[in-house]
Design an enzyme around this catalytic site. Structure first.
Site, short mmCIF file in Angstrom:
data_model
loop_
_atom_site.label_atom_id
_atom_site.label_comp_id
_atom_site.label_asym_id
_atom_site.label_seq_id
_atom_site.Cartn_x
_atom_site.Cartn_y
_atom_site.Cartn_z
N ASP A 112 43.83 17.00 -24.82
CA ASP A 112 43.24 18.14 -25.51
C ASP A 112 41.93 18.54 -24.83
O ASP A 112 41.07 17.68 -24.58
CB ASP A 112 42.99 17.75 -26.98
CG ASP A 112 42.45 18.89 -27.83
OD1 ASP A 112 42.32 20.02 -27.33
OD2 ASP A 112 42.16 18.64 -29.01
N HIS A 142 46.71 18.87 -28.21
CA HIS A 142 46.05 19.39 -29.41
C HIS A 142 47.04 19.54 -30.56
O HIS A 142 48.10 20.13 -30.42
CB HIS A 142 45.41 20.74 -29.07
CG HIS A 142 44.48 21.27 -30.10
ND1 HIS A 142 43.31 20.64 -30.46
CD2 HIS A 142 44.54 22.39 -30.87
CE1 HIS A 142 42.68 21.35 -31.37
NE2 HIS A 142 43.42 22.41 -31.65
N SER A 183 41.08 21.10 -35.95
CA SER A 183 40.59 22.13 -35.03
C SER A 183 39.49 22.96 -35.69
O SER A 183 38.45 22.42 -36.08
CB SER A 183 41.77 23.00 -34.57
OG SER A 183 41.42 23.75 -33.43
#
Length: 318
Positions: free
Chosen positions: A260, A292, A162
């Site tokens: 995601d 995610h 991320s």
């Protein structure tokens, strides 16, 4: 309502900020100590990289490393959390990196950079580069024996999830601009569900105004409004694919998840590298039916094991 308790920004389930200056982190604050885990075959310890700024890291080493003839690849890992939560010391990151070290037989340096909004971007980038240069400084010896004696600097990798993947990208760009100490080069990068965004949706990316406003609001929070949502730090291809040529590594693995919101940006990153003439090798793994960073919380599920297998293969190749 008392102005001291008046909400300024909320991005659930991660963070709330108040006009009084109060920052309330809703997750990612738990800490576990470094340890020796005989079952996993991994030992970890915490080190201070810069006492003036408070940059630290958790190092992970396979317990078998001292008995091996060959030195081990290095993975510099940058944790996610939207630049505003998390650390190498919270359980999901400790156990994920430990598992990666055990399975891939690598040395890992999991970096603890300073968090926004108290320390807005580009501070996290600066801290992360300082940590990367500290790692590279051990290529010719140094006080941290795990790196100086056991690390193979011909096989230095960056990885992150991320926001951490975003950081890894920026480190490769900065390394391309100014180089690393002792001429150390980045062999490859592994991006897990990278945080990139932009004004205009790409591919099948959501057009939902509320979702987009939330992501863009988070970005404005963590950079204190200093960078637009099409700044190169969050949108590497804002000016087309030309800027991708400067990514200083030989190969890239991008992992995305079907459910995601950031999926399309990861795929677009791969396409941008390919079209730019960058010249390295890029590969994509999509985890169908997953969300995610699912692997952090369900590490033994089939798709998480598949992702780990790809990471192990990526770091193990010459």
């Amino acid at each position: 309502m008392d102005s001291k308790a008046e909400l300024q920004f909320e991005y659930l389930p991660f963070i709330r900020t108040y006009k009084s200056g109060l920052v309330e982190r809703l997750c990612g604050t738990d800490i576990i100590p470094a340890t020796t885990d005989p079952a996993a075959g991994v030992v970890s310890k915490d080190v201070i990289i810069d006492s003036d700024t408070g940059i630290t890291a958790r190092l992970f080493l396979p317990t078998s490393a001292r008995h091996l003839r060959n030195k081990l690849p290095i993975v510099v890992y940058y944790h996610g959390g939207g630049f505003c939560i998390g650390s190498p010391y919270c359980p999901p990151y400790h156990f994920f990196v430990s598992s990666l070290v055990a399975r891939a037989n690598v040395i890992a340096v999991s970096v603890d950079y300073r968090l926004a909004p108290e320390h807005p971007l580009p501070i996290a980038y600066d801290d992360s580069l300082r940590a990367l240069q500290w790692v590279a400084s051990h290529a010719k010896g140094g006080h941290e024996e795990w790196l100086a004696n056991l690390a193979d600097f011909e096989h230095l990798f960056l990885a992150g999830d991320s926001a951490g993947a975003n950081i890894a990208h920026r480190m490769a760009v900065r390394a391309g601009e100014a180089g690393l100490k002792h001429g150390v080069r980045i062999k490859g990068m592994a991006f897990l569900h990278p945080f990139f965004w932009g004004t205009q949706p790409v591919g099948l990316e959501t057009r939902d105004a509320g979702v987009r406003a939330g992501i863009e609001g988070l970005w404005q929070l963590v950079c204190a409004g200093r960078m637009g949502i099409d700044d190169e730090c969050v949108n590497p291809m804002a000016d087309g694919v030309a800027g991708m040529v400067g990514v200083a590594c030989e190969r890239v693995l991008v992992c995305v998840a079907e459910l995601d919101e950031l999926r399309e940006r990861g795929k677009s990153y791969c396409e941008g590298l390919t079209k730019s003439g960058w010249g390295g090798e890029v590969d994509l793994l999509e985890s169908v039916g997953e969300e995610h960073v699912f692997y952090m919380f369900r590490p033994e599920c089939k798709k998480a094991l598949e992702l780990m297998e790809r990471l192990v293969a990526f770091f193990s190749r010459d």
